[in-house]
Structure formats: C-alpha cells, structure tokens
Design an enzyme around this catalytic site. Structure first.
Site, PDB file in Angstrom:
ATOM      1  N   LYS A  98     -92.960  32.074 -74.342  1.00 44.37           N
ATOM      2  CA  LYS A  98     -92.416  30.496 -74.112  1.00 44.37           C
ATOM      3  C   LYS A  98     -91.452  30.366 -74.870  1.00 44.37           C
ATOM      4  O   LYS A  98     -91.409  30.355 -75.929  1.00 44.37           O
ATOM      5  CB  LYS A  98     -93.631  29.653 -74.380  1.00 44.37           C
ATOM      6  N   ILE A  99     -90.094  29.979 -74.197  1.00 42.32           N
ATOM      7  CA  ILE A  99     -89.032  29.394 -74.886  1.00 42.32           C
ATOM      8  C   ILE A  99     -88.433  28.369 -74.467  1.00 42.32           C
ATOM      9  O   ILE A  99     -88.213  27.845 -73.187  1.00 42.32           O
ATOM     10  CB  ILE A  99     -88.008  30.660 -74.488  1.00 42.32           C
TER      11      ILE A  99
END
Ligand code: E4P
Length: 219
Positions: free
Chosen positions: A83-84
């Site tokens: 997750k970015i």
C-alpha cells in the site's frame, strides 16, 4: 464483489476466514498499532491464515524509501501487496514496483484524478476512502461509482477496493457501484450476516420440529 477484512487482528481474521467467505485482508499502520505488535509479525501470521491478497503499507515518504520498504514487505510472502499513498513520490514508487512485478495498492485516494494517476502508474489496486469522504460532507460512494465507470470505459485493469467502509449499507452500495472489492471492518462483517428474521426463523423451525421429535419419542 470480493469481501476483504480491514484489520490486523488475527483472531478476527481467523474467525471470518472460518466462514469461508474471505478473499483478502487490508492493513494500515493504524490497524497494526492497535495490535501492539510489529508490522512483520502481524503480516507473517496474517498470510498464514488468509488465501488471498494481503495489503501492507509503507511508512516512507520518499520514492526510494517506499521502494525499499515495499521490497521488504513483498519478500514476506507472495500474497502481500504494498500500500502506497497517492503522492508524486508514491506514483513513482508504484511505477517502479509494477515493472518489478510487485503488486501495489494505491491508498488514501480521494479523487478521480488520483485514481486515474494510480492506474497510469500501474497500480494493481486502488483504494478510494468512502467513509472519510462522507465525514467531510462529500459523497464517498459517488467517487467509487465514478472510478469504476471511468476504468471500465477505458479498459483499465486496476481493481477498485471500496475502503473506509463504516456500515453494511456502504457494502451494498459498493457492490451496486461495481467495486471489485470492499474491505470491511470486522464489526461491519458481523452486522452483515445478521438479520432478526433469520434468527426468528431458526428459532421457529427448531421449536416446530420439537413436536416431531416428541412424536418420534412417543412411538
Ligand atoms: C483501507 O485500506 C484502509 O485500511 C481503511 O479502509 C481506512 O478506513 P478508516 O477510514 O475507517 O480508517
């Protein structure tokens, strides 16, 4: 629409996994911090329970740091997607990671433009935060509908995760909006399966069948 659990709590994940309906898990730093364990410990246990994708979030804000963390997280297990947050640095990290074959989940998405950029960078998943938009007086589910419709119009392969779900109607609305996935807090998942008429129906069937049992016992 696939159902993911939005938690880092392994007891909750085990319970919902045992129902046979769980397709994946999303975590974030807040959810991990509630468990009083480090990210790696949590993730190693979660991937041993769940069959599908598991999201784990980076903490770095610069592209190089995000890429380094992402590689470490992805090395834990092939189920992990990273997750970015959708920032210029995050987009560059997603672009680099997608060319390495590391799955990504572009998170903290609050606009259609951010979702378009996430797709252009090659994100595997995009996470519009429905509840947090509702909290500030916007229509969070309208964003999910718009992303789904634009992705379909343009043949985009990035999967839409309706995130920041607060209640069972959000899940219904996400399914009707065409989201690929809804990531759901444990409490909401429990509310979804319950219905007073189901409980009353079971009670009545059991009560009525007691008469048959009594009859058989009297034979
Ligand atoms: C999504 O992946 C996030 O973990 C989550 O849905 C955020 O939800 P919240 O707004 O309830 O914190």
């Amino acid at each position: 629409m696939k159902l993911f659990l939005d938690t880092a709590n392994v007891e909750h994940i085990r319970e919902i996994q045992s129902w046979g309906i769980l397709s994946g898990v999303t975590t974030n730093p807040t959810l991990v911090s509630r468990e009083g364990r480090c990210m790696r410990d949590c993730l190693e246990e979660i991937v041993s329970i769940v069959d599908g994708p598991v999201s784990a979030e980076v903490l770095s804000l610069d592209t190089e740091g995000m890429i380094r963390e992402a590689r470490e997280l992805a090395s834990i297990d092939p189920k992990i997607n990273v997750k970015i947050p959708v920032t210029p640095e995050g987009l560059a990290a997603v672009k680099a990671l997608s060319s390495e074959g590391i799955s990504t989940n572009m998170t903290l998405v609050f606009s259609l433009n951010q979702a378009l950029m996430a797709a252009a960078a090659g994100a595997t998943f995009v996470s519009p935060f429905v509840g947090r938009l509702d909290d500030v007086g916007s229509d969070g589910m309208a964003l999910v509908r718009d992303i789904v419709s634009v992705y379909r119009n343009h043949g985009v392969g990035t999967q839409v995760i309706a995130a920041s779900i607060r209640h069972p109607m959000h899940v219904v609305q996400a399914a009707m909006a065409g989201a690929d996935i809804a990531t759901i807090p444990y409490e909401v998942m429990v509310q979804m399966v319950r219905h007073p008429l189901t409980e009353a129906g079971i009670e009545r069937f059991l009560r009525d069948y007691e008469k048959v049992r009594a009859m058989e016992a009297g034979k």
